[in-house]
Design a protein around this motif. Structure first.
Motif, PDB file in Angstrom:
ATOM      1  N   GLN A 141       4.430 -23.757  32.409  1.00 56.81           N
ATOM      2  CA  GLN A 141       3.842 -24.485  31.677  1.00 56.81           C
ATOM      3  C   GLN A 141       3.393 -25.756  32.317  1.00 56.81           C
ATOM      4  O   GLN A 141       4.409 -26.725  32.204  1.00 56.81           O
ATOM      5  N   ARG A 142       2.147 -26.127  32.238  1.00 58.39           N
ATOM      6  CA  ARG A 142       1.887 -27.487  32.592  1.00 58.39           C
ATOM      7  C   ARG A 142       2.128 -28.513  31.485  1.00 58.39           C
ATOM      8  O   ARG A 142       2.336 -29.641  31.799  1.00 58.39           O
ATOM      9  N   ASP A 143       1.957 -28.089  30.277  1.00 54.36           N
ATOM     10  CA  ASP A 143       2.079 -29.008  29.072  1.00 54.36           C
ATOM     11  C   ASP A 143       2.566 -28.432  27.886  1.00 54.36           C
ATOM     12  O   ASP A 143       1.997 -27.877  27.146  1.00 54.36           O
ATOM     13  N   HIS A 144       4.072 -28.423  27.712  1.00 56.94           N
ATOM     14  CA  HIS A 144       4.679 -27.576  26.919  1.00 56.94           C
ATOM     15  C   HIS A 144       4.398 -28.258  25.242  1.00 56.94           C
ATOM     16  O   HIS A 144       4.184 -27.538  24.453  1.00 56.94           O
ATOM     17  N   LEU A 145       4.066 -29.429  25.326  1.00 57.98           N
ATOM     18  CA  LEU A 145       3.726 -30.215  23.982  1.00 57.98           C
ATOM     19  C   LEU A 145       2.356 -29.918  23.526  1.00 57.98           C
ATOM     20  O   LEU A 145       2.374 -29.458  22.418  1.00 57.98           O
ATOM     21  N   LYS A 146       1.301 -29.934  24.349  1.00 61.78           N
ATOM     22  CA  LYS A 146       0.234 -29.579  23.979  1.00 61.78           C
ATOM     23  C   LYS A 146      -0.004 -28.115  23.451  1.00 61.78           C
ATOM     24  O   LYS A 146      -0.688 -27.603  22.887  1.00 61.78           O
ATOM     25  N   ALA A 147       0.999 -27.206  24.086  1.00 60.43           N
ATOM     26  CA  ALA A 147       0.748 -25.819  23.918  1.00 60.43           C
ATOM     27  C   ALA A 147       1.145 -25.480  22.455  1.00 60.43           C
ATOM     28  O   ALA A 147       0.660 -24.555  21.622  1.00 60.43           O
ATOM     29  N   TYR A 148       1.928 -26.422  21.638  1.00 64.00           N
ATOM     30  CA  TYR A 148       2.246 -26.180  20.377  1.00 64.00           C
ATOM     31  C   TYR A 148       1.143 -26.453  19.405  1.00 64.00           C
ATOM     32  O   TYR A 148       0.573 -25.999  18.486  1.00 64.00           O
ATOM     33  N   GLY A 149       0.392 -27.590  20.228  1.00 66.63           N
ATOM     34  CA  GLY A 149      -1.062 -27.795  19.373  1.00 66.63           C
ATOM     35  C   GLY A 149      -1.815 -26.491  19.297  1.00 66.63           C
ATOM     36  O   GLY A 149      -2.736 -26.518  18.599  1.00 66.63           O
ATOM     37  N   ILE A 150      -1.947 -25.937  20.460  1.00 66.67           N
ATOM     38  CA  ILE A 150      -2.932 -24.736  20.638  1.00 66.67           C
ATOM     39  C   ILE A 150      -2.508 -23.738  19.584  1.00 66.67           C
ATOM     40  O   ILE A 150      -3.155 -23.075  18.770  1.00 66.67           O
ATOM     41  N   ALA A 151      -1.150 -23.333  19.277  1.00 68.70           N
ATOM     42  CA  ALA A 151      -0.745 -22.492  18.499  1.00 68.70           C
ATOM     43  C   ALA A 151      -0.938 -23.069  17.091  1.00 68.70           C
ATOM     44  O   ALA A 151      -1.417 -22.168  16.476  1.00 68.70           O
ATOM     45  N   TYR A 152      -0.860 -24.227  16.764  1.00 69.87           N
ATOM     46  CA  TYR A 152      -1.434 -24.905  15.508  1.00 69.87           C
ATOM     47  C   TYR A 152      -2.897 -24.575  15.054  1.00 69.87           C
ATOM     48  O   TYR A 152      -3.384 -24.363  14.230  1.00 69.87           O
ATOM     49  N   TRP A 153      -3.681 -24.840  16.372  1.00 70.11           N
ATOM     50  CA  TRP A 153      -4.999 -24.815  16.166  1.00 70.11           C
ATOM     51  C   TRP A 153      -5.241 -23.511  15.814  1.00 70.11           C
ATOM     52  O   TRP A 153      -6.404 -23.129  15.068  1.00 70.11           O
ATOM     53  N   SER A 154      -4.840 -22.506  16.324  1.00 77.41           N
ATOM     54  CA  SER A 154      -4.997 -21.074  16.310  1.00 77.41           C
ATOM     55  C   SER A 154      -4.935 -20.571  14.906  1.00 77.41           C
ATOM     56  O   SER A 154      -5.541 -20.022  14.008  1.00 77.41           O
ATOM     57  N   LEU A 155      -3.429 -21.125  14.176  1.00 77.36           N
ATOM     58  CA  LEU A 155      -3.139 -20.677  12.786  1.00 77.36           C
ATOM     59  C   LEU A 155      -4.099 -21.530  11.750  1.00 77.36           C
ATOM     60  O   LEU A 155      -4.547 -20.885  10.800  1.00 77.36           O
ATOM     61  N   GLU A 156      -4.500 -22.544  12.167  1.00 74.87           N
ATOM     62  CA  GLU A 156      -5.662 -23.322  11.330  1.00 74.87           C
ATOM     63  C   GLU A 156      -6.925 -22.411  11.176  1.00 74.87           C
ATOM     64  O   GLU A 156      -7.591 -22.396  10.073  1.00 74.87           O
ATOM     65  N   ARG A 157      -7.200 -21.435  12.091  1.00 78.27           N
ATOM     66  CA  ARG A 157      -8.345 -20.651  12.144  1.00 78.27           C
ATOM     67  C   ARG A 157      -8.135 -19.211  11.822  1.00 78.27           C
ATOM     68  O   ARG A 157      -8.783 -18.281  12.005  1.00 78.27           O
ATOM     69  N   SER A 158      -7.018 -18.967  11.079  1.00 85.08           N
ATOM     70  CA  SER A 158      -6.383 -17.740  10.620  1.00 85.08           C
ATOM     71  C   SER A 158      -6.193 -16.603  11.674  1.00 85.08           C
ATOM     72  O   SER A 158      -6.506 -15.530  11.548  1.00 85.08           O
ATOM     73  N   VAL A 159      -5.724 -17.228  12.968  1.00 86.32           N
ATOM     74  CA  VAL A 159      -5.384 -16.317  14.010  1.00 86.32           C
ATOM     75  C   VAL A 159      -4.073 -16.275  13.966  1.00 86.32           C
ATOM     76  O   VAL A 159      -3.083 -17.177  14.059  1.00 86.32           O
ATOM     77  N   GLU A 160      -3.381 -15.000  13.990  1.00 83.84           N
ATOM     78  CA  GLU A 160      -1.912 -14.779  13.836  1.00 83.84           C
ATOM     79  C   GLU A 160      -1.354 -15.172  15.269  1.00 83.84           C
ATOM     80  O   GLU A 160      -1.931 -14.684  16.328  1.00 83.84           O
TER      81      GLU A 160
END
Length: 394
Positions: free
Chosen positions: A6-25
């Protein structure tokens, strides 16, 4: 989410959150490749990963099913946890810039996870019910203004902060700042007991518990609240009211930059090069909650200082879970507990990538620390409420 992949562990959490915001499990694969996230493929998510510099792999359905089958095996210490909802986040912090930065707001901003700023008025107006997760900025809930009196009482920012706090207390109907902060602390405790999740770092941890323990007792000297403290206040402390700590002794010296003997900053004998703490390795299938909170690409995390750096182990209540410790020094760095239907986490230290951060120091640039294991612990806590509606095994 492993160390090399993983190049950017911290931003990966942001991707997970961004997905949840769009109702993606999102499925959080505990102990699989450093706590990887498995997300259904969408072109928008792939594009967002590329834009944010987050490493990802595209899997076939067969490969994904194979990973889940591997994780489900009783012989491996792994578990797949479904994240279903983007938690609504509040940060308890005063308006305006402080003379120090806050690690949580730094990493939320870096990971592009949205949050709201609230403070005393909002808490007392019961606005906490809007939020799933609350972070306590480096607050002093005892009404002693961070115990900065000896070093900064003549500084303009300290004088302005004290005057503003007194004004706020009066406007909200309190005679003293300590009384206002106690009322806020009690509302936060109600929030947790009702099902909220509380996360605090540095001095917001021990000062919060001290305020709860001193309900109805004046522990502030005249320079803080205008009248003498109760001369026998130590004997009136009620440890049954606290979340984490017991049997502690308060500092009665207003010139000491310390609240009590909970914190080990002044007694620890560890140099920066050898300052590390170890995360416990939990059973992902049976101890799901601490496993989530301890996901990382390493079990050894570099230590860092703060006004409250580490907790004296013998002063921690027996039902509190110690998730990170420096065993040789008898100190806990990362602890967790339950209250009613809610949960809380305390994390010692100020900034995981600034070893001795001091008042006036510039903010940490997380662009230089995208794989910080210390900051990953903060983000674990932020995603944790997304799974709390599930039936857990603990």
């Amino acid at each position: 989410m492993d160390e090399q992949g993983q190049r950017d562990h911290l931003k990966a959490y942001g991707i997970a959150y961004w997905s949840l915001e769009r109702s993606v499990e999102v499925q959080w694969l505990l102990n699989y490749r450093g706590g990887a996230f498995m997300i259904p493929h969408h072109a928008e998510i792939q594009r967002e990963c590329t834009i944010r510099g987050v490493s990802f792999e595209t899997l076939s359905d067969v490969d994904a099913d194979g990973i889940l089958a591997q994780i489900a095996s009783p012989s491996v210490n792994m578990e797949a946890v479904k994240l279903e909802k983007a938690p609504k986040i509040a940060v308890y912090s005063p308006e305006g810039n402080q003379p120090w930065d806050d690690a949580v707001t730094l990493v939320l901003t870096y990971a592009e996870i949205p949050y709201d700023i609230i403070y005393d008025r909002e808490v007392l107006n019961d606005e906490l019910t809007k939020y799933d997760w609350l972070h306590l900025h480096h607050e002093d809930f005892t009404g002693q203004y961070g115990k900065f009196y000896a070093s900064f009482r003549m500084s303009a920012w300290y004088i302005e902060q004290k005057l503003q706090a007194e004004k706020d207390a009066a406007e909200l109907g309190f005679d003293k700042v300590s009384e206002l902060k106690l009322a806020v602390a009690l509302r936060i405790k109600e929030y947790v007991a009702g099902g909220g999740f509380l996360f605090a770092m540095c001095s917001a941890t021990d000062s919060y518990d001290i305020a709860l323990s001193a309900e109805g007792v004046d522990i502030c000297e005249p320079m803080f609240d205008g009248d003498p403290s109760d001369p026998s206040y130590q004997n009136q402390i009620d440890f049954t009211r606290t979340l984490a700590f017991r049997d502690f002794t308060l500092s009665q010296d207003p010139n000491e930059y310390e609240f009590s003997d909970i914190d080990m900053t002044n007694s620890r004998r560890i140099d920066a090069e050898n300052d590390f703490f170890t995360l416990f390795d939990y059973s992902a299938k049976w101890d799901v909650i601490p496993s989530m909170l301890c996901q990382n690409h390493t079990r050894i995390v570099p230590g860092f200082m703060g006004q409250t750096t580490a907790y004296r182990r013998e002063l921690i209540k027996p039902d509190v879970l110690i998730m990170g410790e420096t065993k040789a020094n008898g100190e806990a760095r990362y602890i967790h507990g339950e209250l009613g239907r809610g949960q809380w986490t305390f994390y010692g230290g100020h900034d995981p990538e600034d070893y001795t951060h001091r008042v006036g120091d510039p903010p940490t640039e997380l662009e230089l620390h995208p794989n910080s294991p210390g900051y990953r612990l903060i983000l674990n806590n932020i995603l944790f409420p997304a799974a709390r509606k599930q039936k857990q095994k603990t």
